[in-house]
Enzyme design. Structure first.
Site, PDB file in Angstrom:
ATOM      1  N   LYS A  13       0.836  -1.293  -0.208  1.00  0.00           N
ATOM      2  CA  LYS A  13      -0.024  -0.132   0.053  1.00  0.00           C
ATOM      3  C   LYS A  13       0.945   1.313   0.051  1.00  0.00           C
ATOM      4  O   LYS A  13       0.713   2.246  -0.895  1.00  0.00           O
ATOM      5  CB  LYS A  13      -0.912  -0.029   1.164  1.00  0.00           C
ATOM      6  N   ARG A  88      -9.578   1.126   8.621  1.00  0.00           N
ATOM      7  CA  ARG A  88      -9.064  -0.431   9.235  1.00  0.00           C
ATOM      8  C   ARG A  88     -10.259  -1.072  10.105  1.00  0.00           C
ATOM      9  O   ARG A  88     -10.102  -2.198  10.265  1.00  0.00           O
ATOM     10  CB  ARG A  88      -7.908  -0.341  10.152  1.00  0.00           C
ATOM     11  N   ARG A 127      11.750  -5.435   5.040  1.00  0.00           N
ATOM     12  CA  ARG A 127      11.532  -4.128   4.840  1.00  0.00           C
ATOM     13  C   ARG A 127      12.369  -2.884   5.381  1.00  0.00           C
ATOM     14  O   ARG A 127      12.545  -3.269   6.668  1.00  0.00           O
ATOM     15  CB  ARG A 127       9.926  -3.718   5.129  1.00  0.00           C
ATOM     16  N   ARG A 160      11.188  -1.078  11.028  1.00  0.00           N
ATOM     17  CA  ARG A 160      10.297  -0.915  12.303  1.00  0.00           C
ATOM     18  C   ARG A 160      10.216  -1.932  13.217  1.00  0.00           C
ATOM     19  O   ARG A 160      10.266  -3.215  13.075  1.00  0.00           O
ATOM     20  CB  ARG A 160       8.728  -0.994  11.553  1.00  0.00           C
ATOM     21  N   ARG A 171      -0.231  -8.787  13.613  1.00  0.00           N
ATOM     22  CA  ARG A 171      -0.824  -7.628  12.784  1.00  0.00           C
ATOM     23  C   ARG A 171      -1.887  -8.650  11.672  1.00  0.00           C
ATOM     24  O   ARG A 171      -2.696  -8.020  11.185  1.00  0.00           O
ATOM     25  CB  ARG A 171       0.423  -6.869  12.263  1.00  0.00           C
TER      26      ARG A 171
HETATM   27  P1  ADP Z   1       2.382  -1.755   3.164  1.00  0.00           P
HETATM   28  O1  ADP Z   1       2.300  -0.232   3.324  1.00  0.00           O
HETATM   29  O2  ADP Z   1       0.955  -2.640   2.567  1.00  0.00           O
HETATM   30  O3  ADP Z   1       2.559  -2.581   4.615  1.00  0.00           O
HETATM   31  P2  ADP Z   1       4.806  -1.703   1.688  1.00  0.00           P
HETATM   32  O4  ADP Z   1       4.596  -0.727   0.701  1.00  0.00           O
HETATM   33  O5  ADP Z   1       5.374  -0.950   2.996  1.00  0.00           O
HETATM   34  O6  ADP Z   1       3.443  -2.387   2.361  1.00  0.00           O
HETATM   35  O7  ADP Z   1       5.686  -2.788   1.128  1.00  0.00           O
HETATM   36  C1  ADP Z   1       5.972  -3.863   2.011  1.00  0.00           C
HETATM   37  C2  ADP Z   1       7.547  -4.257   1.752  1.00  0.00           C
HETATM   38  O8  ADP Z   1       7.286  -5.146   0.588  1.00  0.00           O
HETATM   39  C3  ADP Z   1       8.345  -3.470   1.396  1.00  0.00           C
HETATM   40  O9  ADP Z   1       9.756  -3.726   1.641  1.00  0.00           O
HETATM   41  C4  ADP Z   1       8.216  -2.831  -0.094  1.00  0.00           C
HETATM   42  O10 ADP Z   1       9.527  -2.623  -0.654  1.00  0.00           O
HETATM   43  C5  ADP Z   1       8.157  -4.497  -0.606  1.00  0.00           C
HETATM   44  N1  ADP Z   1       7.276  -4.414  -1.934  1.00  0.00           N
HETATM   45  C6  ADP Z   1       6.083  -3.797  -2.220  1.00  0.00           C
HETATM   46  N2  ADP Z   1       5.617  -4.016  -3.403  1.00  0.00           N
HETATM   47  C7  ADP Z   1       6.235  -4.936  -3.741  1.00  0.00           C
HETATM   48  C8  ADP Z   1       6.032  -5.841  -5.126  1.00  0.00           C
HETATM   49  N3  ADP Z   1       5.045  -5.433  -6.048  1.00  0.00           N
HETATM   50  N4  ADP Z   1       7.126  -6.844  -5.126  1.00  0.00           N
HETATM   51  C9  ADP Z   1       8.028  -7.201  -4.200  1.00  0.00           C
HETATM   52  N5  ADP Z   1       7.993  -6.457  -3.135  1.00  0.00           N
HETATM   53  C10 ADP Z   1       7.535  -5.240  -2.851  1.00  0.00           C
HETATM   54  P1  AMP Z   2       0.935   0.515   9.268  1.00  0.00           P
HETATM   55  O1  AMP Z   2       2.041   1.465   9.105  1.00  0.00           O
HETATM   56  O2  AMP Z   2      -0.267   0.884   8.463  1.00  0.00           O
HETATM   57  O3  AMP Z   2       1.370  -0.925   8.902  1.00  0.00           O
HETATM   58  O4  AMP Z   2       0.379   0.624  10.787  1.00  0.00           O
HETATM   59  C1  AMP Z   2       1.173   0.503  11.864  1.00  0.00           C
HETATM   60  C2  AMP Z   2       0.354   0.432  13.083  1.00  0.00           C
HETATM   61  O5  AMP Z   2      -0.128   1.690  13.684  1.00  0.00           O
HETATM   62  C3  AMP Z   2      -0.606  -0.655  13.008  1.00  0.00           C
HETATM   63  O6  AMP Z   2      -0.352  -1.924  13.571  1.00  0.00           O
HETATM   64  C4  AMP Z   2      -1.780  -0.072  14.244  1.00  0.00           C
HETATM   65  O7  AMP Z   2      -1.361  -0.315  15.521  1.00  0.00           O
HETATM   66  C5  AMP Z   2      -1.733   1.216  13.973  1.00  0.00           C
HETATM   67  N1  AMP Z   2      -2.791   1.883  13.027  1.00  0.00           N
HETATM   68  C6  AMP Z   2      -2.339   2.437  11.732  1.00  0.00           C
HETATM   69  N2  AMP Z   2      -3.488   2.882  11.175  1.00  0.00           N
HETATM   70  C7  AMP Z   2      -4.615   2.316  11.964  1.00  0.00           C
HETATM   71  C8  AMP Z   2      -5.970   2.641  11.774  1.00  0.00           C
HETATM   72  N3  AMP Z   2      -6.436   2.877  10.718  1.00  0.00           N
HETATM   73  N4  AMP Z   2      -6.732   2.021  12.904  1.00  0.00           N
HETATM   74  C9  AMP Z   2      -6.026   1.497  14.122  1.00  0.00           C
HETATM   75  N5  AMP Z   2      -4.645   1.651  14.190  1.00  0.00           N
HETATM   76  C10 AMP Z   2      -3.884   1.898  13.062  1.00  0.00           C
END
Ligand code: ADP
Ligand code: AMP
Length: 218
Positions: A13, A88, A127, A160, A171
């Site tokens: 995302k 969420r 990541r 993270r 999660r």
């Molecule tokens: P989210 O925001 O949904 O948690 P991220 O955008 O942070 O996901 O992506 C999670 C991990 O996967 C990151 O390390 C990113 O670089 C990697 N990633 C994202 N899209 C792809 C893809 N299409 N193919 C392979 N790795 C990806």
């Molecule tokens: P994310 O960066 O989206 O993976 O979110 C990291 C953490 O932030 C999550 O595991 C939750 O603890 C909190 N968080 C982020 N967005 C929300 C949301 N919309 N509602 C509740 N908790 C959230």
């Protein structure tokens, strides 16, 4: 353009939202990034959020909704936004809908980026995130040009705390229990579009943009 980007943790995302928001000149609003900003600044909200984030739980709806609705009311989001990580829960989705109605606005589309669980775990374990712009990298699939340094702004990359295996498990469970029901919610509004997230980043972006164009025509 107003978009809710759906998908499990690690689906891509943040990666996609940042590209799509840039390309369309709209705001990228990531609730997790907003909480991490509060955390970094040591605010009361940041301290409260940390107690939930550390366990892989959701921060309570009331504080989350207030934070995000205030953010999307800022001037840079007036022309549109890509929401990443929000809503969420059903209550958050309903609060967003109510805010849209009172602003006389509509949500255009809610794409769901689909990725299987094994791949999600692999992605989160590798990541790395920029401390300055929050852009995610992956040590294998999307490495920076220089280890530990953001290509875009030279910011330091970090992992993270909640990307540790035990928190990732929690999660993913939280996602299944509380967030996955939103798929039906947006399907019911005819806003849901499924996109295969297990393709190159560029191909996923292309599919998302094609879905946006198709929704604008229909
Ligand atoms: P989210 O925001 O949904 O948690 P991220 O955008 O942070 O996901 O992506 C999670 C991990 O996967 C990151 O390390 C990113 O670089 C990697 N990633 C994202 N899209 C792809 C893809 N299409 N193919 C392979 N790795 C990806
Ligand atoms: P994310 O960066 O989206 O993976 O979110 C990291 C953490 O932030 C999550 O595991 C939750 O603890 C909190 N968080 C982020 N967005 C929300 C949301 N919309 N509602 C509740 N908790 C959230």
């Amino acid at each position: 353009m107003r978009m809710v980007l759906l998908g499990a943790p690690g689906a891509g995302k943040g990666t996609q939202a940042s590209v799509i928001a840039d390309q369309n000149g709209v705001a990228h609003v990531a609730s997790g990034d907003l909480f991490r900003k509060h955390l970094g600044e040591g605010t009361d909200l940041g301290k409260l959020a940390k107690t939930f984030m550390d366990k892989g739980d959701l921060v309570p709806d009331d504080v989350t909704v207030k934070m995000v609705l205030e953010r999307i009311a800022e001037p840079d989001a007036a022309g549109g936004y890509v929401l990443d990580g929000f809503p969420r829960t059903g209550a958050q989705a309903e609060a967003l809908d109510a805010a849209l109605v009172s602003a006389g606005q509509v949500l255009d589309i809610a794409p769901l980026i689909e990725v299987d669980t094994e791949e999600l775990v692999r992605r989160l374990a590798g990541r790395w995130i920029c401390r300055v712009c929050q852009i995610p990298y992956h040590e294998i699939t999307a490495p920076p040009k220089q280890t530990g340094v953001c290509d875009k702004d030279g910011g330091e990359l970090y992992q993270r705390d909640d990307d540790k295996a035990e928190v990732v498990r929690a999660r993913l469970q939280t996602y299944q229990a509380l967030t996955a029901p939103l798929i039906d919610y947006y399907e019911g509004q005819s806003k849901l579009v499924r996109v295969n997230g297990q393709q190159d980043v560029e191909k996923v972006t292309a599919d998302l943009l094609a879905a946006v164009s198709a929704s604008a025509v229909s």
